[in-house]
Motif scaffolding. Structure first.
Motif, PDB file in Angstrom:
ATOM      1  N   UNK A   1      90.752 -20.978 -60.120  1.00 49.32           N
ATOM      2  CA  UNK A   1      90.870 -21.282 -58.554  1.00 49.32           C
ATOM      3  C   UNK A   1      90.845 -22.752 -58.487  1.00 49.32           C
ATOM      4  N   UNK A   2      91.868 -23.315 -57.302  1.00 45.70           N
ATOM      5  CA  UNK A   2      91.418 -24.680 -57.503  1.00 45.70           C
ATOM      6  C   UNK A   2      90.861 -24.862 -55.736  1.00 45.70           C
ATOM      7  N   UNK A   3      90.158 -25.465 -55.605  1.00 44.58           N
ATOM      8  CA  UNK A   3      89.862 -25.813 -53.805  1.00 44.58           C
ATOM      9  C   UNK A   3      89.811 -26.789 -53.860  1.00 44.58           C
ATOM     10  N   UNK A   4      91.103 -27.449 -52.302  1.00 48.13           N
ATOM     11  CA  UNK A   4      91.212 -29.008 -52.633  1.00 48.13           C
ATOM     12  C   UNK A   4      90.822 -29.533 -50.903  1.00 48.13           C
TER      13      UNK A   4
ATOM     14  N   UNK B   1      90.853 -29.987 -44.329  1.00 48.74           N
ATOM     15  CA  UNK B   1      91.298 -28.642 -43.888  1.00 48.74           C
ATOM     16  C   UNK B   1      90.458 -28.570 -45.471  1.00 48.74           C
ATOM     17  N   UNK B   2      90.774 -26.930 -46.360  1.00 49.85           N
ATOM     18  CA  UNK B   2      91.170 -26.696 -47.473  1.00 49.85           C
ATOM     19  C   UNK B   2      91.856 -26.181 -47.614  1.00 49.85           C
ATOM     20  N   UNK B   3      92.436 -26.399 -49.446  1.00 49.56           N
ATOM     21  CA  UNK B   3      93.635 -25.593 -49.846  1.00 49.56           C
ATOM     22  C   UNK B   3      92.990 -25.171 -50.899  1.00 49.56           C
ATOM     23  N   UNK B   4      93.690 -23.607 -51.240  1.00 45.43           N
ATOM     24  CA  UNK B   4      93.061 -23.199 -52.142  1.00 45.43           C
ATOM     25  C   UNK B   4      94.725 -22.632 -52.723  1.00 45.43           C
ATOM     26  N   UNK B   5      94.213 -22.469 -54.104  1.00 44.79           N
ATOM     27  CA  UNK B   5      95.312 -21.979 -54.847  1.00 44.79           C
ATOM     28  C   UNK B   5      95.126 -22.110 -56.437  1.00 44.79           C
ATOM     29  N   UNK B   6      95.009 -20.214 -56.811  1.00 43.55           N
ATOM     30  CA  UNK B   6      95.435 -20.695 -58.815  1.00 43.55           C
ATOM     31  C   UNK B   6      96.593 -21.258 -59.269  1.00 43.55           C
ATOM     32  N   UNK B   7      95.688 -21.578 -60.856  1.00 44.85           N
ATOM     33  CA  UNK B   7      96.771 -22.319 -61.144  1.00 44.85           C
ATOM     34  C   UNK B   7      96.515 -21.636 -62.989  1.00 44.85           C
ATOM     35  N   UNK B   8      97.732 -21.772 -63.420  1.00 48.61           N
ATOM     36  CA  UNK B   8      97.286 -21.568 -64.798  1.00 48.61           C
ATOM     37  C   UNK B   8      96.383 -22.556 -65.831  1.00 48.61           C
ATOM     38  N   UNK B   9      95.603 -21.589 -66.203  1.00 45.95           N
ATOM     39  CA  UNK B   9      94.617 -22.435 -67.005  1.00 45.95           C
ATOM     40  C   UNK B   9      95.319 -23.795 -68.139  1.00 45.95           C
ATOM     41  N   UNK B  10      94.643 -24.885 -68.206  1.00 53.35           N
ATOM     42  CA  UNK B  10      95.739 -25.913 -68.851  1.00 53.35           C
ATOM     43  C   UNK B  10      96.530 -26.808 -67.952  1.00 53.35           C
TER      44      UNK B  10
ATOM     45  N   UNK C   1     106.110 -31.642 -58.370  1.00 50.14           N
ATOM     46  CA  UNK C   1     107.172 -30.649 -58.834  1.00 50.14           C
ATOM     47  C   UNK C   1     106.683 -29.877 -57.634  1.00 50.14           C
ATOM     48  N   UNK C   2     105.864 -30.082 -56.318  1.00 47.65           N
ATOM     49  CA  UNK C   2     105.499 -29.697 -55.275  1.00 47.65           C
ATOM     50  C   UNK C   2     104.972 -28.356 -55.167  1.00 47.65           C
ATOM     51  N   UNK C   3     103.825 -28.116 -55.848  1.00 47.11           N
ATOM     52  CA  UNK C   3     103.804 -26.781 -55.511  1.00 47.11           C
ATOM     53  C   UNK C   3     102.179 -26.667 -54.908  1.00 47.11           C
ATOM     54  N   UNK C   4     102.624 -25.254 -53.919  1.00 47.06           N
ATOM     55  CA  UNK C   4     101.722 -25.580 -52.970  1.00 47.06           C
ATOM     56  C   UNK C   4     100.360 -25.131 -53.385  1.00 47.06           C
ATOM     57  N   UNK C   5      98.845 -25.810 -53.234  1.00 48.89           N
ATOM     58  CA  UNK C   5      98.775 -26.363 -52.077  1.00 48.89           C
ATOM     59  C   UNK C   5      98.841 -27.994 -52.665  1.00 48.89           C
ATOM     60  N   UNK C   6      99.078 -28.379 -53.948  1.00 48.66           N
ATOM     61  CA  UNK C   6      98.848 -29.484 -54.614  1.00 48.66           C
ATOM     62  C   UNK C   6      99.709 -30.706 -54.286  1.00 48.66           C
ATOM     63  N   UNK C   7     100.659 -30.351 -53.062  1.00 48.78           N
ATOM     64  CA  UNK C   7     101.417 -31.867 -52.926  1.00 48.78           C
ATOM     65  C   UNK C   7     100.942 -32.498 -51.863  1.00 48.78           C
ATOM     66  N   UNK C   8      99.577 -32.097 -51.299  1.00 52.05           N
ATOM     67  CA  UNK C   8      98.668 -32.915 -50.174  1.00 52.05           C
ATOM     68  C   UNK C   8      97.581 -33.849 -51.420  1.00 52.05           C
ATOM     69  N   UNK C   9      98.172 -33.875 -52.479  1.00 51.13           N
ATOM     70  CA  UNK C   9      96.322 -34.689 -53.136  1.00 51.13           C
ATOM     71  C   UNK C   9      98.124 -35.874 -53.609  1.00 51.13           C
ATOM     72  N   UNK C  10      97.456 -36.810 -53.297  1.00 52.20           N
ATOM     73  CA  UNK C  10      97.335 -38.374 -53.486  1.00 52.20           C
ATOM     74  C   UNK C  10      97.516 -38.870 -54.982  1.00 52.20           C
ATOM     75  N   UNK C  11      98.002 -39.225 -55.485  1.00 46.11           N
ATOM     76  CA  UNK C  11      98.912 -39.467 -56.523  1.00 46.11           C
ATOM     77  C   UNK C  11      99.885 -40.500 -56.936  1.00 46.11           C
ATOM     78  N   UNK C  12      99.941 -41.692 -57.802  1.00 54.16           N
ATOM     79  CA  UNK C  12     100.252 -42.226 -57.718  1.00 54.16           C
ATOM     80  C   UNK C  12     101.440 -42.047 -59.240  1.00 54.16           C
ATOM     81  N   UNK C  13     101.222 -43.105 -60.461  1.00 55.41           N
ATOM     82  CA  UNK C  13     101.499 -43.530 -62.231  1.00 55.41           C
ATOM     83  C   UNK C  13     101.234 -41.784 -63.071  1.00 55.41           C
ATOM     84  N   UNK C  14     100.433 -41.143 -62.371  1.00 59.20           N
ATOM     85  CA  UNK C  14     100.418 -40.493 -63.421  1.00 59.20           C
ATOM     86  C   UNK C  14      99.398 -40.722 -64.792  1.00 59.20           C
ATOM     87  N   UNK C  15      99.096 -41.623 -64.969  1.00 56.28           N
ATOM     88  CA  UNK C  15      98.790 -42.303 -66.510  1.00 56.28           C
ATOM     89  C   UNK C  15      97.597 -42.842 -66.759  1.00 56.28           C
TER      90      UNK C  15
END
Length: 102
Positions: free
Chosen positions: A3-6, A11-20, A29-43
């Motif tokens: 479970x990810x609590x962000x 605001x608080x966004x909560x969601x479950x993800x597959x392990x790893x 890939x715009x999967x809720x709730x993580x589009x709220x995460x700021x990110x750039x290069x990914x590297x």
């Protein structure tokens, strides 16, 4: 499944993800709730995805060289680059509206 609590923008966004799972990949890939995460290069080069780990840091691997280079002393304050983390356990993260840069 972890479970990810962000926390962001009072605001608080909560969601479950597959392990790893990488949260920057999920945000890309715009999967809720993580589009709220700021990110750039990914590297691990820009540090736009930097978050403070509020709970669950004990389940994360040691910081790699990219995190050490980008975060410096902030590592000791609990900051990590989410693009460099593969989540296997529950975690609580906070990302401010603007991330301080060094």
């Amino acid at each position: 499944m972890p479970t990810i609590t962000f926390h962001k923008d009072d605001q608080v966004h909560v969601g479950e993800v597959q392990a790893n799972t990488n949260l920057v990949v999920r945000a890309g890939i715009k999967q809720f709730p993580f589009p709220h995460l700021n990110y750039g290069c990914g590297m691990g080069k820009c540090a736009k995805c930097a978050c403070k780990v509020l709970e669950g840091a004990e389940h994360l691997p040691a910081a790699n060289w990219k995190e050490k280079k980008q975060l410096g002393d902030r590592l000791e304050q609990g900051w990590r680059l989410t693009c460099q983390l593969w989540i296997t356990e529950d975690i609580t993260l906070e990302q401010p509206i603007t991330v301080e840069s060094e």
